[in-house]
Write an enzyme that holds these catalytic residues in place. Structure first.
Site, mmCIF file in Angstrom:
data_model
loop_
_atom_site.group_PDB
_atom_site.id
_atom_site.type_symbol
_atom_site.label_atom_id
_atom_site.label_comp_id
_atom_site.label_asym_id
_atom_site.label_seq_id
_atom_site.Cartn_x
_atom_site.Cartn_y
_atom_site.Cartn_z
ATOM 1 N N ASP A 14 41.292 2.008 1.593
ATOM 2 C CA ASP A 14 41.665 1.533 0.192
ATOM 3 C C ASP A 14 41.401 2.785 -0.496
ATOM 4 O OD1 ASP A 14 41.853 0.112 -2.221
ATOM 5 O OD2 ASP A 14 39.728 0.159 -2.550
ATOM 6 N N SER A 15 41.874 2.610 -1.792
ATOM 7 C CA SER A 15 41.521 3.979 -2.696
ATOM 8 C C SER A 15 40.132 4.109 -2.858
ATOM 9 C CB SER A 15 42.198 3.608 -4.075
ATOM 10 O OG SER A 15 41.207 2.483 -4.782
ATOM 11 N N TYR A 46 43.820 4.719 -7.594
ATOM 12 C CA TYR A 46 45.325 4.980 -7.264
ATOM 13 C C TYR A 46 46.272 4.104 -8.529
ATOM 14 C CZ TYR A 46 44.717 5.669 -2.144
ATOM 15 O OH TYR A 46 44.483 6.389 -0.961
ATOM 16 N N CYS A 77 44.290 -2.660 -0.093
ATOM 17 C CA CYS A 77 44.569 -1.868 -1.399
ATOM 18 C C CYS A 77 46.107 -2.565 -1.917
ATOM 19 C CB CYS A 77 44.605 -0.535 -1.372
ATOM 20 S SG CYS A 77 45.115 0.070 -2.898
ATOM 21 N N ASN A 78 46.043 -3.364 -3.041
ATOM 22 C CA ASN A 78 47.527 -3.828 -3.299
ATOM 23 C C ASN A 78 48.583 -2.949 -3.724
ATOM 24 O OD1 ASN A 78 46.991 -7.134 -3.739
ATOM 25 N ND2 ASN A 78 45.069 -6.061 -4.152
ATOM 26 N N GLU A 155 33.599 0.985 -8.544
ATOM 27 C CA GLU A 155 33.329 2.022 -7.922
ATOM 28 C C GLU A 155 31.808 2.541 -8.139
ATOM 29 O OE1 GLU A 155 34.919 4.209 -5.385
ATOM 30 O OE2 GLU A 155 36.299 2.384 -5.271
ATOM 31 N N CYS A 187 43.832 -7.130 -7.128
ATOM 32 C CA CYS A 187 43.413 -5.815 -6.681
ATOM 33 C C CYS A 187 42.304 -5.891 -5.860
ATOM 34 C CB CYS A 187 43.119 -4.669 -7.971
ATOM 35 S SG CYS A 187 42.186 -3.439 -7.554
ATOM 36 N N THR A 188 41.957 -5.311 -4.964
ATOM 37 C CA THR A 188 40.853 -5.450 -3.785
ATOM 38 C C THR A 188 39.445 -5.178 -4.606
ATOM 39 O OG1 THR A 188 41.051 -3.680 -2.872
ATOM 40 C CG2 THR A 188 42.173 -5.415 -1.964
ATOM 41 N N HIS A 189 39.338 -4.434 -5.548
ATOM 42 C CA HIS A 189 38.137 -4.351 -6.172
ATOM 43 C C HIS A 189 37.601 -5.528 -7.161
ATOM 44 C CE1 HIS A 189 38.985 0.125 -5.489
ATOM 45 N NE2 HIS A 189 37.958 0.322 -5.979
HETATM 46 N N1 DGL Z 1 41.726 -1.686 -4.886
HETATM 47 C C1 DGL Z 1 43.024 -1.036 -5.127
HETATM 48 C C2 DGL Z 1 44.118 -2.423 -5.202
HETATM 49 O O1 DGL Z 1 43.806 -3.408 -4.431
HETATM 50 C C3 DGL Z 1 43.485 -0.017 -5.975
HETATM 51 C C4 DGL Z 1 42.362 0.329 -7.065
HETATM 52 C C5 DGL Z 1 42.968 1.503 -7.643
HETATM 53 O O2 DGL Z 1 42.587 2.544 -7.019
HETATM 54 O O3 DGL Z 1 43.488 1.778 -8.701
HETATM 55 O O4 DGL Z 1 45.006 -2.230 -5.933
#
Ligand code: DGL
Length: 267
Positions: A14-15, A46, A77-78, A155, A187-189
């Site tokens: 992931d990012s 990202y 990471c989506n 983060e 988004c996985t976050h």
């Molecule tokens: N966790 C990521 C996602 O699922 C990206 C978050 C990011 O770096 O902007 O989109």
């Protein structure tokens, strides 16, 4: 070039730390697999970057995993998926399983007929999401909501502060006001903000996280390619391109156990 510890492992990236929400589901579904997690925190978020940049990072991290000897890759990471999964698949013959916003399952459960999608700027602007909306949004209204700032909160493991609550409310409340009863965590976050999102959205609002579906798909792909491992229990290793001390602190908090994070400087 293969690293002995990586041979037969599954690479997940992931990012940043968000992909731990997917790693958690993978670990639960595949207790015997060796898992290698890469948090590209030195290049996060990202979601505010260009497509060229996201593609370059996805290919670089993906290539590092391939050269290290993994047997499969999961894009946790989506944003990387919607921008660059196709490119990564063109560059490797390994199975690549990729998360994407769970718009189809959300459309299946909404009763109000309004689905909100919480995601990064790049994800909500992507052609892939436009295609998913066109495919599944004929009978319901789908409202896309970019959430700049949320990734940075996760983060830093800043999950409960007043500042976090305010920023979560800023993007969730408008969706609720428009009648959404189902929110896609695109988004996985964002699953790490689940409690606060749920509190603001209200108990009756469904939050859809496709992490378990991704883990099931990975199991299916491993079985189909006879790549699954048997006992003993598999270790989980963590790498980051970012600040190791900071990332280790956050991963320890989000993963819920003592972990050791190694610096990944070559990419
Ligand atoms: N966790 C990521 C996602 O699922 C990206 C978050 C990011 O770096 O902007 O989109």
């Amino acid at each position: 070039m293969h690293k002995p510890d990586f041979v037969n492992a599954i690479g997940v990236f992931d990012s940043g730390v968000g992909g731990l929400s997917v790693l958690r589901a993978i670990r639960a579904a595949l207790p015997f697999e060796k898992l290698i997690y890469v948090a590209d925190s030195g290049h996060a978020p990202y979601g505010d970057q260009t497509e060229v940049y996201i593609t370059e990072r996805t290919l670089t991290v993906g290539q590092w995993l391939v050269e290290s000897g993994v047997k499969a890759i999961t894009i946790a990471c989506n944003t990387a998926t919607v921008v660059a999964a196709r490119s990564l698949r063109e560059h490797t013959a390994l199975p690549v399983v990729a998360i994407e916003p769970a718009i189809k399952p959300a459309v299946a459960v909404t009763r109000s007929g309004v689905v909100g999608v919480l995601a990064t700027r790049q994800t909500v602007q992507s052609e892939s999401v436009a295609r998913l909306c066109a495919l599944h949004g004929t009978q319901v209204r789908i409202v896309l909501q970019a959430c700049p700032g949320w990734v940075e909160l996760v983060e830093q493991a800043d999950l409960h502060s007043a500042q976090t609550e305010a920023l979560v409310r800023q993007y969730v409340q408008p969706l609720i006001d428009q009648g959404a009863d189902t929110l896609v965590l695109g988004c996985t976050h964002y699953p790490f903000l689940r409690d606060i999102i749920q509190r603001i959205a209200g108990e009756g609002v469904a939050l859809i996280d496709p992490a378990e579906a991704v883990a099931r798909e990975l199991v299916r792909r491993l079985d189909a390619n006879t790549l699954a491992s048997g006992s003993p229990l598999g270790p989980t290793s963590f790498f980051t391109t970012g600040d190791v001390v900071q990332v280790q602190r956050t991963i320890a908090q989000l993963w819920g156990e003592g972990v050791s994070v190694e610096a990944l400087t070559s990419v």
